[in-house]
Design a protein around this motif. Structure first.
Motif, mmCIF file in Angstrom:
data_model
loop_
_atom_site.group_PDB
_atom_site.id
_atom_site.type_symbol
_atom_site.label_atom_id
_atom_site.label_comp_id
_atom_site.label_asym_id
_atom_site.label_seq_id
_atom_site.Cartn_x
_atom_site.Cartn_y
_atom_site.Cartn_z
ATOM 1 N N TYR A 191 0.916 -0.866 -0.487
ATOM 2 C CA TYR A 191 -0.070 -0.232 0.122
ATOM 3 C C TYR A 191 0.963 1.275 0.221
ATOM 4 N N ASP A 192 0.029 2.631 -0.237
ATOM 5 C CA ASP A 192 0.964 3.818 -0.692
ATOM 6 C C ASP A 192 2.271 3.891 -1.067
ATOM 7 N N THR A 193 2.749 2.217 -1.917
ATOM 8 C CA THR A 193 3.914 2.948 -3.154
ATOM 9 C C THR A 193 3.346 3.989 -4.495
ATOM 10 N N GLU A 194 2.398 3.814 -5.041
ATOM 11 C CA GLU A 194 2.571 4.429 -5.868
ATOM 12 C C GLU A 194 1.072 5.364 -5.131
ATOM 13 N N GLU A 195 0.124 6.584 -6.464
ATOM 14 C CA GLU A 195 -0.764 6.407 -6.414
ATOM 15 C C GLU A 195 -2.468 5.896 -6.175
ATOM 16 N N LYS A 196 -1.946 4.720 -6.613
ATOM 17 C CA LYS A 196 -3.301 3.975 -6.836
ATOM 18 C C LYS A 196 -3.258 3.499 -5.984
ATOM 19 N N ILE A 197 -2.839 2.620 -5.161
ATOM 20 C CA ILE A 197 -2.718 2.133 -3.679
ATOM 21 C C ILE A 197 -2.327 2.778 -2.573
ATOM 22 N N LYS A 198 -2.977 3.940 -2.708
ATOM 23 C CA LYS A 198 -2.614 5.052 -1.431
ATOM 24 C C LYS A 198 -4.341 4.331 -1.009
ATOM 25 N N ILE A 199 -3.959 4.304 0.816
ATOM 26 C CA ILE A 199 -4.479 3.955 2.059
ATOM 27 C C ILE A 199 -5.175 5.093 2.376
ATOM 28 N N ASP A 200 -6.065 4.776 3.345
ATOM 29 C CA ASP A 200 -6.100 6.302 4.495
ATOM 30 C C ASP A 200 -5.898 4.799 5.848
ATOM 31 N N HIS A 201 -5.097 5.176 6.773
ATOM 32 C CA HIS A 201 -4.747 4.486 7.698
ATOM 33 C C HIS A 201 -5.279 4.448 9.080
ATOM 34 N N ASP A 202 -5.749 5.357 9.039
ATOM 35 C CA ASP A 202 -6.640 4.992 10.696
ATOM 36 C C ASP A 202 -8.071 4.336 10.143
ATOM 37 N N GLU A 203 -8.791 4.639 9.015
ATOM 38 C CA GLU A 203 -9.889 4.046 8.398
ATOM 39 C C GLU A 203 -8.942 2.341 8.271
ATOM 40 N N ALA A 204 -8.572 1.967 7.805
ATOM 41 C CA ALA A 204 -8.175 0.622 7.610
ATOM 42 C C ALA A 204 -7.661 -0.472 9.035
ATOM 43 N N ARG A 205 -6.999 0.983 10.416
ATOM 44 C CA ARG A 205 -7.053 -0.107 11.095
ATOM 45 C C ARG A 205 -8.533 -0.129 12.599
ATOM 46 N N ARG A 206 -9.429 1.165 11.768
ATOM 47 C CA ARG A 206 -10.499 1.266 12.752
ATOM 48 C C ARG A 206 -11.339 -0.311 11.527
ATOM 49 N N ASN A 207 -11.122 -0.290 10.729
ATOM 50 C CA ASN A 207 -11.991 -1.612 9.954
ATOM 51 C C ASN A 207 -11.596 -3.055 10.084
#
Ligand code: NI
Ligand code: MN
Length: 226
Positions: A191-207
């Protein structure tokens, strides 16, 4: 086990007294500019598939460290052809004992080719047990029912799962994967290495949290104990 994050899907794990390095991709990763591959030590390099963002620095590190490359037949042959003498060739479903513990190759649902387009065999994930702990490194994969077979045989302490979407499963599917794997501690990768795979960290953790599971996201260069 001591684990260090080198960015994208590259981690080192100290298991059974040896250092295992997974999917080395550092020089080509702008986020990992602070890492000098000459500082990386690896007794073994495990490669999940042939795509450049998992193999780019494998040969150089293997030569620097006299590492043994563990992968599918086609990738082991590629490494041999490119001057790495120590390779172990395996394939999906196979397991083998090493001086650090057991490695089993499991299915990954993805594709696998080298930079020039040549065939690199089937993509895989790894289940590793060093006599104390057991973990799963998924490589690049979608969510798949095959993941349910892993806890039938192995009790996982933690798992590395891709979460960036576009090329692999996303966070939502990784939460489901953790359920299939019956594993509560997930380390996010790809994740995050390039634009296409950017994620929201807080939202992911909450999930993950809302389903009673822990998602660990590390800074590049960070070491941690599991
Ligand atoms: Ni890939
Ligand atoms: Mn990839």
């Amino acid at each position: 086990m001591e684990i260090k994050y080198y960015g994208h899907s590259c981690f080192s794990v100290k298991a059974g007294g040896k250092t295992l390095l997974f999917d080395p991709f550092i020089k080509g990763n702008p986020l990992a500019a602070g890492i000098d591959i000459k500082d990386i030590h690896a007794d073994y390099i495990l490669i999940s598939h042939g795509h450049h963002d998992h193999t780019d620095d494998a040969l150089e590190i293997a030569k620097n460290c006299n590492s043994t490359i563990i992968s599918v037949f086609e990738i082991a042959e590629w490494a041999k052809k490119n001057g790495c003498d120590k390779t172990v060739s395996m394939n999906t479903g196979g397991s083998r004992e090493f001086d650090f513990g057991m490695v089993k190759l499991v299915n990954a649902v993805h594709s696998s080719s080298f930079k020039d387009g040549t065939y690199a065999g089937n993509p895989v994930g790894f289940v590793i047990n060093d006599g104390e702990k057991t973990f799963y490194f998924a490589g690049d994969t979608s969510l798949c029912h095959d993941m349910k077979m892993i806890p039938e045989r192995y009790k996982l302490d933690f798992a590395f799962l891709p979460i960036g979407s576009n090329f692999t499963m996303d966070v939502e599917d990784a939460v489901k994967a953790a359920e299939y794997l019956q594993c509560n501690t997930i380390i996010g990768m790809h994740y995050d290495t390039e634009e296409k795979i950017k994620i929201d960290h807080d939202e992911a953790r909450r999930n993950f949290n809302s389903r009673g599971r822990l998602l660990m996201l590390f800074k590049i260069g960070e070491s941690f104990e599991l």
